[in-house]
Design an enzyme around this catalytic site. Structure first.
Site, mmCIF file in Angstrom:
data_model
loop_
_atom_site.group_PDB
_atom_site.id
_atom_site.type_symbol
_atom_site.label_atom_id
_atom_site.label_comp_id
_atom_site.label_asym_id
_atom_site.label_seq_id
_atom_site.Cartn_x
_atom_site.Cartn_y
_atom_site.Cartn_z
ATOM 1 N N GLY A 1 38.426 67.241 36.703
ATOM 2 C CA GLY A 1 38.784 67.885 35.502
ATOM 3 C C GLY A 1 38.449 67.676 34.232
ATOM 4 C CD GLU B 1 28.630 68.844 26.630
ATOM 5 O OE1 GLU B 1 29.369 67.777 27.014
ATOM 6 O OE2 GLU B 1 28.397 69.185 25.358
ATOM 7 C CG HIS C 1 32.293 67.205 35.030
ATOM 8 N ND1 HIS C 1 32.992 66.814 33.774
ATOM 9 C CD2 HIS C 1 32.775 66.366 35.843
ATOM 10 C CE1 HIS C 1 33.626 65.768 33.979
ATOM 11 N NE2 HIS C 1 33.609 65.530 35.361
ATOM 12 C CB SER D 1 33.116 59.434 30.049
ATOM 13 O OG SER D 1 34.519 58.870 30.496
#
Ligand code: PAF
Length: 281
Positions: free
Chosen positions: A31, A35, A37, A185
């Site tokens: 979760g 960008e 993911h 991250s």
């Protein structure tokens, strides 16, 4: 797009898709999507008929003094990003759904987990392998998408899939960076302004190392010493590791040869960040 916290709902949905002959891509995440993911979900949507995203902060991959409690969470923003990127289903379980109180079965990819992050986070990859194995059994995807930013994680997952004969294609995807080079991250949100600036030393060192190898400097000692020197010049940075390893086996190498991974982990204040590059020499 649908969202569920129940294993049974995922199974029913995936069975329905399969009965229509549709392919399923899977993007496992913790979760607080960014960008990086998003690029995985977009790729999964381009290569599969349906896409499942898991959104689960997995407690068993955090060490006792790590950031499980403070790990950032924002399911509403995650839903918006998943929907826009082309996901069909989010699996968002609570920890009790994934781990019975007497949970006692773990998956460990031994040698490939030993170096790099495995040294300072000795139970981390066991937690990752166990949850990913469980998620694979729940989703039963054709393909699963992982970022190369976690290069050791990618190698560990590939090894687990190979060793346990899982019929799933593992797709590694490129690192997505901020305009100034910092690898995206979820943990970047921990950095204050001064630390955010200092964190650029990771990508600078990584780019410098890559340039050295491209210019024919292949001795690990020479490349790594220069990279360490660069990182040590940043007062807020404290090196966890700067290493050259084989990208598949994660074994240390003395010379850049074959599929080479140069990986760094650096503390910026109280935040531990990683970055890397892979080069075929
Ligand atoms: O890379 C991550 O976010 C996690 O390690 C993963 C693969 C979702 C397992 O919890």
């Amino acid at each position: 797009m649908e969202i569920t916290g129940l294993i049974e709902d995922v199974r029913v949905k995936v069975k329905e898709w399969r009965s229509k002959g549709l392919s399923v891509g899977f993007v496992p995440t913790m979760g607080f999507l960014h960008e990086g993911h998003e690029s995985l979900i977009v790729k999964a949507a381009a290569e599969n008929d349906k896409v499942v995203v898991s959104d689960f902060v997995n407690p068993i991959q955090f060490g006792v003094n790590e950031d499980l409690a403070s790990y950032p969470r924002d399911i509403e923003a995650d839903k918006r990003l998943c929907e826009a990127a082309g996901a069909d289903l989010i699996f968002h379980p609570i920890p009790e759904t994934m781990y019975a109180p007497d949970f006692s079965t773990f998956v460990e990819a031994q040698h490939v987990s030993a170096e790099l992050c495995g040294k300072s986070r000795p139970t981390h990859f066991r937690g990752v392998c166990t949850v990913v194995c469980k998620l694979f059994h729940i989703v039963m995807p054709d393909r699963a998408y992982f970022g190369q930013k976690d290069a050791q994680q990618l190698a560990v997952i590939r090894r687990m899939v190979r060793d346990l004969d899982m019929d799933i294609e593992i797709v590694g995807c490129p690192i997505i960076r901020e305009a100034d080079g910092l690898a995206k991250s979820s943990r970047n949100t921990y950095l204050n302004e001064e630390e955010r600036q200092a964190a650029l030393v990771l990508s600078k060192a990584v780019f410098y190392g890559e340039e050295m190898i491209k210019n024919g400097i292949v001795e690990a000692d020479t490349v790594l010493t220069e990279m360490r020197r660069m990182i040590e010049a940043e007062p807020l940075a404290k090196i966890d590791y700067v290493e050259m390893v084989n990208a598949d086996s994660i074994e240390k190498i003395e010379k850049a040869e074959g599929n080479v991974l140069i990986a760094v982990a650096v503390w910026i204040g109280t935040t531990r960040l990683i970055d890397n590059f892979i080069i075929e020499v």
